[in-house]
Design an enzyme around this catalytic site. Sequence first.
Site, PDB file in Angstrom:
ATOM      1  N   ARG A 674       1.333  -1.165   0.091  1.00  0.00           N
ATOM      2  CA  ARG A 674       0.086  -0.349  -0.083  1.00  0.00           C
ATOM      3  C   ARG A 674       0.714   0.758   0.098  1.00  0.00           C
ATOM      4  O   ARG A 674       1.149   1.535   0.757  1.00  0.00           O
ATOM      5  CB  ARG A 674      -1.017   0.054   0.786  1.00  0.00           C
ATOM      6  CG  ARG A 674      -2.126  -0.843   1.591  1.00  0.00           C
ATOM      7  CD  ARG A 674      -3.233  -0.863   2.449  1.00  0.00           C
ATOM      8  NE  ARG A 674      -2.842  -0.910   3.062  1.00  0.00           N
ATOM      9  CZ  ARG A 674      -3.699  -1.125   4.910  1.00  0.00           C
ATOM     10  NH1 ARG A 674      -4.965  -0.847   4.054  1.00  0.00           N
ATOM     11  NH2 ARG A 674      -3.354  -0.795   5.406  1.00  0.00           N
ATOM     12  N   ASN A 699       6.749  -5.974   4.648  1.00  0.00           N
ATOM     13  CA  ASN A 699       6.080  -7.191   5.133  1.00  0.00           C
ATOM     14  C   ASN A 699       5.408  -8.563   2.929  1.00  0.00           C
ATOM     15  O   ASN A 699       5.459  -9.339   3.333  1.00  0.00           O
ATOM     16  CB  ASN A 699       4.765  -7.499   6.003  1.00  0.00           C
ATOM     17  CG  ASN A 699       5.185  -8.546   6.816  1.00  0.00           C
ATOM     18  OD1 ASN A 699       5.822  -8.887   6.897  1.00  0.00           O
ATOM     19  ND2 ASN A 699       4.215  -8.534   6.881  1.00  0.00           N
ATOM     20  N   GLU A 822      -2.496 -10.198  15.864  1.00  0.00           N
ATOM     21  CA  GLU A 822      -1.001 -10.547  17.204  1.00  0.00           C
ATOM     22  C   GLU A 822      -0.674  -8.662  18.016  1.00  0.00           C
ATOM     23  O   GLU A 822      -0.305  -8.804  19.043  1.00  0.00           O
ATOM     24  CB  GLU A 822       0.379 -10.111  16.166  1.00  0.00           C
ATOM     25  CG  GLU A 822       0.629  -8.497  15.531  1.00  0.00           C
ATOM     26  CD  GLU A 822      -0.961  -8.172  14.555  1.00  0.00           C
ATOM     27  OE1 GLU A 822      -0.333  -7.090  14.230  1.00  0.00           O
ATOM     28  OE2 GLU A 822      -1.266  -8.588  14.182  1.00  0.00           O
ATOM     29  N   ASP A 823      -1.432  -8.543  18.283  1.00  0.00           N
ATOM     30  CA  ASP A 823      -1.733  -6.866  18.867  1.00  0.00           C
ATOM     31  C   ASP A 823      -2.382  -8.313  20.084  1.00  0.00           C
ATOM     32  O   ASP A 823      -2.011  -7.196  21.743  1.00  0.00           O
ATOM     33  CB  ASP A 823      -3.064  -6.023  18.742  1.00  0.00           C
ATOM     34  CG  ASP A 823      -4.160  -6.139  18.185  1.00  0.00           C
ATOM     35  OD1 ASP A 823      -4.032  -7.694  17.567  1.00  0.00           O
ATOM     36  OD2 ASP A 823      -4.873  -5.305  18.437  1.00  0.00           O
TER      37      ASP A 823
END
Length: 909
Positions: A674, A699, A822-823
């Site tokens: 993005r 990523n 993951e948070d």
Amino acid sequence: ELMTGYTMLRNGGVGNGGQPWVLRWSSRIRLTWLSFTLFVILVFFPLIAHYYLTTIDDADDAGKRIFGPRTGNELCEVKHVQDLCRIRESVSEELLQLEAKRQELNSEIAKLNLKIEACKKSIENAKQDLLQLKNVISQTEHSYKELMAQNQPKLSLPIRLLPDKDDATFPLPKSNRNCRLHNCFDYSRCPLTSGFPVYVYNSDDYPFGSSLDPLIKQAFEATVRTNVYVTENANIACVYIILVGEMQEPVMPKPTELEQQLHSLPYWRTDGHNHLIINLSRKSETQNFIYNISTGRAMIAQSTFYDAQYRPGFDIVVSPLVHAMSEPNFLEIPPQVPVKRKYLFSFQGEKIESLRSSLQEVRSFEEEIEGNAPADYDDRIITTLKAVQDSKLDFVLVEFTCKNQPKASLPTEWALCGERDDRLELLKLSTFALIITPGDTHLVISAGCTMRLFEALEVGAIPVVLGEQVQLPYNDVIRWNEAALIIPKPRITEVHFLLRSISDNDLLAMRRQGRFLWETYFSTSDNVFSTVLAIIRTRIQIPAAPIREEPAVEIPHRSGKAAGTDPNMADNGDLDLGPVETEPPYASPKYLRNFTLTAMDIYRNWNSAPGPFHLFPYTPFDPVLPSEAKFLGSGTGFRPIGGGAGGSGKEFQAALGGNVPREQFTVVMLTYEREEVLMNSLERLNGLPYLNKVVVVWNSPKLPSEDLLWPDIGVPIMVVRTEKNSLNNRFLPWDEIDTEAILSIDDDAHLRHDEIMFGFRVPMSVLETAVRQMRELQSVSHTPVEHLEDAVPFPLQYYAYLYSYVMPQAIRDMVDEYINCEDIAMNFLVSHLTRKPPIKVTSRWTFRCPGCPQALSHDDSHFHERHKCINFFVKVYGYMPLLYTQFRVDSVLFKTRLPHDKTKCFKFI
């Protein structure tokens, strides 16, 4: 008649044809006159007109002007002529006004030129003053360095000591039984700067190697290959390790043969100093075959010791190696709640040989009271426990006879009953697990007791050890009173009352601490070996090796695009957020007590008792991380997590919460294909105070566009390439991160500068035990929550190490499977370690991303996956670590913009 006359003239006759000459003369006269007239008209008339026109303005009398000008009224009688006249008058007036303005501007320009000259002179004077100030500052810094050099003289690293191979000058102890570190360990081989090198013998090179248990041998070799302390250079080694067990009985060598083989080791040096003999046990019936072997000054690590053999502070009691070649399955481990289980306590075992038969003596308890020791309390224990079971006050299960053949055991030791799976099923139903120590007080610990302890901790049954003389595994570095009850055998009649009196909160804390001890020091071969090395390293006061950082592979990129400033992001009113960094990036200060940390903090961490559960369980002997410190990736020092001078108001802002006088933070931004959104997010960081650098975690396997122009935001932008697309990459401890504080955000997160700065300025003393939360984490129970917002943590880099290298691998695998959560995993980890709720420091009023493409969080399955993650994480940890938060932190120095529907205030008195 005319024709006749004409004819006559033509013929030259008179009369009717006699006068021809008269007619010819008359015709010529007429033609001449006509030509003259035309000549006069064509020549003289224009000359006359030209004369009058040129002399028309010379007439003095206006009335005598033949062609003089007429008045305006006379000429402007026609309508369109009047319009032209008006236009002429308007243009004339505008020309006059412009001329006046031109003269006025010329006057102002002249004045400004004078001011410019004055400003140039002021700038030159200011430059001179600045140069003088720089000189003064330089002189002051030089004087300060001189004073510091006088008060803190520089110390060079000590010269590495390498003793002779034979160590002939090392004094001999009077007895091996009296061996301690001061008289049986050669410190000259272990300088502070050595890094604690360890040499491991290859057991296959010696005859006893063929007798080792294949599983233990294979697990030990796999662990050695990956250990950071192991070296192949035996000449520089600090400690030498040899694995001698567990041995298989049919091919077990004789004690004399094993002793000879040990003494023939190439670096044994006559007495085996700085050697460690490891005898691991995978079964409860492991024998203590080293008891009859002369081991000299070598240290021993095993699960069975007699008091005549065990040397406190020198030998090590290790846990059994149950999971030799396999990782524990966290999904099979029962949850830690509910606190109370079916049975209050349970015990299964059979005593093969009593103390009385082994001593060939029979003494009553009356004789024992009279001082005729030793005494066997096992009979009284059996009677008391059966009475509790028969009273039916609580559900308890005690069996003193095995249904099947009991496991082999030492004399006076309670043998295990049944298979391991059957024993675990009973312990899963038990709140407490009784462990009765051997009746022989000379047996300070046995493999059977350590096996019972291992199984109890594994399934969350709180161990109750009957016998205070026992030496539990790693007892000199683990506070066992936080995870187990150690009760003298004479208090057997009070055990039931004591177990009933413990509150649920204390039970849960002990169970949680026991689970932590099992996961960290017992569960795998890596943990056992690392713990043994950590104990020796801590005893001789050598700092731990730095935990590896993740090497950052930079993606080349072009920069130079001037970044603008989003007014919505940077509109901070009259609030001074802090200085924008114009100097090179400033790394967080290193912990200066590198080589004294273990020496100075041993007593505080080992002997202080903050409560039933460590708020920070990673103690200095921890094989993973040291206590209350973050090890700097460069391997040069520690960084403190908390502490500082404190302060308030201006001092609070200057000291950044009281931790250090100067501190910066790093933004770690995760992105995936993005580019436009990423560039906009990077531009919004322009002008952000205290920003050290931005690490963009790329990523995607597809590299950025070659023609992509990255914004220039005044600080370095590092684009890091990852090996695979994983959300766990956002928490990797990249070696490019030089600051302790990290702001980890996605590429579509929009946060105002004042919100970021407020999160950064939360006092470090509060942050010591919790991650700074930019938004509230909404989670309430074990059941799936209806909504769980993405968290934007502002954690210490310390937690990045724990997330990447310490947190169970099953959690990271879950994150990769769902590409989500993951948070939540980070919040679970920090809450599990600190037992503190998150800190809410601002709301979500400005968290938006207009124009962003469709994100993962917009999919309905996104939240269903997060529900599954929460339930899975609860199974892995065994309980719900997340805690409620009852308050929100706001600074009085910040102007909170309240929407019209949120202006209701509450006042507490």
